[in-house]
Design an enzyme around this catalytic site. Structure first.
Site, short mmCIF file in Angstrom:
data_model
loop_
_atom_site.label_atom_id
_atom_site.label_comp_id
_atom_site.label_asym_id
_atom_site.label_seq_id
_atom_site.Cartn_x
_atom_site.Cartn_y
_atom_site.Cartn_z
N CYS A 119 0.83 -1.21 0.00
CA CYS A 119 0.00 0.00 0.00
C CYS A 119 0.86 1.26 0.00
O CYS A 119 0.51 2.26 -0.64
CB CYS A 119 -0.95 -0.01 1.19
SG CYS A 119 -0.12 -0.10 2.80
N HIS A 374 -1.76 1.35 7.39
CA HIS A 374 -2.14 1.31 5.98
C HIS A 374 -1.98 2.71 5.38
O HIS A 374 -2.24 3.72 6.04
CB HIS A 374 -3.59 0.84 5.83
CG HIS A 374 -4.06 0.78 4.41
ND1 HIS A 374 -3.62 -0.16 3.51
CD2 HIS A 374 -4.94 1.58 3.73
CE1 HIS A 374 -4.20 0.04 2.34
NE2 HIS A 374 -5.00 1.09 2.44
#
Length: 429
Positions: A119, A374
């Protein structure tokens, strides 16, 4: 991930003709004439069959090739044929389809599949590839001549990924080939990366593997910040200066007393504020012949077209553990450095300062903790002037209010907070 997908083109083997060797019989008269007519008829039929077979074979193989060769491979073949570096602008334009950002095409915004905790990599790639100034440099790179060199060349793999994102019809593409390329340089998958560190790693790999000095210079001009460091002795007033460059402005979000800095402008002013070096931080003065208190300061000399600001939201606690600072810190859409910094914090003429007006281009945001988090990216299309949220393979159009949700909140430690801010000059010089 150490494996790369390979493409194999299968060719149907030709049928082998079997039979005994033909021996002609000698005949004369009417029988010879009939035999000759029969032989001509058979020859015409055989030629017709062979021609039809060749045509159908070509069509079949053509269809297979069209199905097997992706547009990315076609672009690779087209780029490889352009061997000369100094081409006419018209020839350069034929290399790849466009220099525009991915979200500026008919396919709209294209995502990147998460191929193993990627990510952070995906967010940074979207920031790079949505910058039309960067892709304008990328499309003019020197293409490596050999397949092994292409697999290890970061700019070339980014170019192939850009072309696949622009020409594909799917909602997302896989950056596996680029991830495999980066793994050669110890940028591993299934690792929690820091976006600021990974940005520096990617940029330096891109710069190092660009062969044209002109492109290296353009890349430096696009991203490099120039500052002047001052160090003055508080006893004898002797002063030393030196110019240095950096790729990001690493702004603290707390002051020296651990008090929260309330706005981005406060962070900038604090970063360029002079600092006294006393006690164990004293420096050796050659004129005084001993360690003395010094005043350390930094003055801004030059700002690039694309300015990257690193909000230092991760800090060390006394226990040596890394802690995330999630407090509220607003940042503006429009930022004028000449209005934020004082005269003593700048070392630039009026023409330089006049170009210090910026507009927010992208935000790389982090959610979660230091050990489990994330990344996603909010990016404004430079041609559409629309904001998009790039969350791996999921991409959607958002509003400025959605971007402001990354300001942070003291009570939401796992919430989404801005970590990298990328500003773009309003009027490039």
């Amino acid at each position: 991930m150490g494996c790369c997908a390979s493409l194999f083109l299968l060719r149907t083997p030709r049928n082998k003709l079997k039979g005994k060797a033909w021996k002609p019989n000698i005949c004369t008269g009417e029988a010879a004439t009939q035999a000759l007519l029969l032989l001509q008829t058979q020859s015409i039929c055989l030629c017709t069959i062979l021609l039809m077979g060749q045509r159908s074979g070509r069509q079949e193989r053509s269809k297979k090739l069209e199905l097997a060769l992706s547009k990315t491979m076609k672009a690779e073949a087209e780029v490889q044929n352009n061997k000369e570096e100094d081409e006419e602008p018209k020839a350069k334009d034929q290399r790849l389809t466009s220099v525009f950002g991915v979200a500026d095409l008919k396919n709209e915004a294209i995502g990147l599949y998460n191929v193993g905790q990627s990510c952070c990599l995906n967010s940074l790639l979207q920031v790079f590839l949505m910058n039309i100034h960067f892709t304008g440099i990328l499309r003019r790179i020197t293409v490596p001549p050999h397949a092994a060199q292409k697999r290890r060349n970061v700019p070339y793999q980014m170019l192939l990924l850009l072309e696949e994102m622009q020409c594909g019809k799917q909602k997302a593409v896989s950056p596996t080939a680029l991830a495999c390329c980066l793994s050669v340089y110890r940028v591993k998958l299934f690792v929690q990366h820091d976006a600021a560190q990974l940005f520096l790693t990617l940029w330096n790999l891109i710069k190092r593997q660009m062969k044209k000095p002109q492109l290296v210079e353009e890349l430096n001009d696009l991203y490099t910040i120039c500052v002047q460091e001052h160090l003055a002795c508080q006893k004898c007033s002797s002063e030393s200066k030196r110019n240095s460059s950096m790729l990001t402005l690493p702004l603290p979000v707390l002051d020296s007393s651990s008090h929260v800095l309330k706005t981005l402008e406060d962070c900038l002013q604090y970063f360029f504020h002079p600092e006294e070096l006393t006690d164990h931080n004293m420096c050796f003065c050659e004129q005084c012949g001993r360690k003395t208190p010094f005043l350390q300061s930094m003055k801004l000399v030059h700002l690039p077209q694309t300015l990257t600001i690193h909000l230092k939201r991760f800090c060390f606690e006394k226990s040596a553990d890394i802690h995330k600072l999630s407090h509220y810190l607003p940042f503006p859409q429009d930022l004028d450095f000449s209005a934020v910094l004082t005269e003593n914090q700048c070392q630039a003429d009026d023409n330089e300062k006049a170009a210090w007006k910026y507009e927010l281009f992208a935000v790389v945001a982090h959610s979660g903790s230091t050990s489990c988090g994330h990344y996603c990216a909010y990016i404004r299309s430079l041609t559409e002037c629309k904001w998009y949220c790039f969350n791996d393979s999921e991409v959607c159009q958002v509003s400025w209010d959605d971007v402001k949700c990354t300001y942070g909140h003291s009570n939401l430690h796992w919430g989404e907070t801005a970590y990298l801010l990328i500003y773009m000059k309003k009027h490039p010089q």
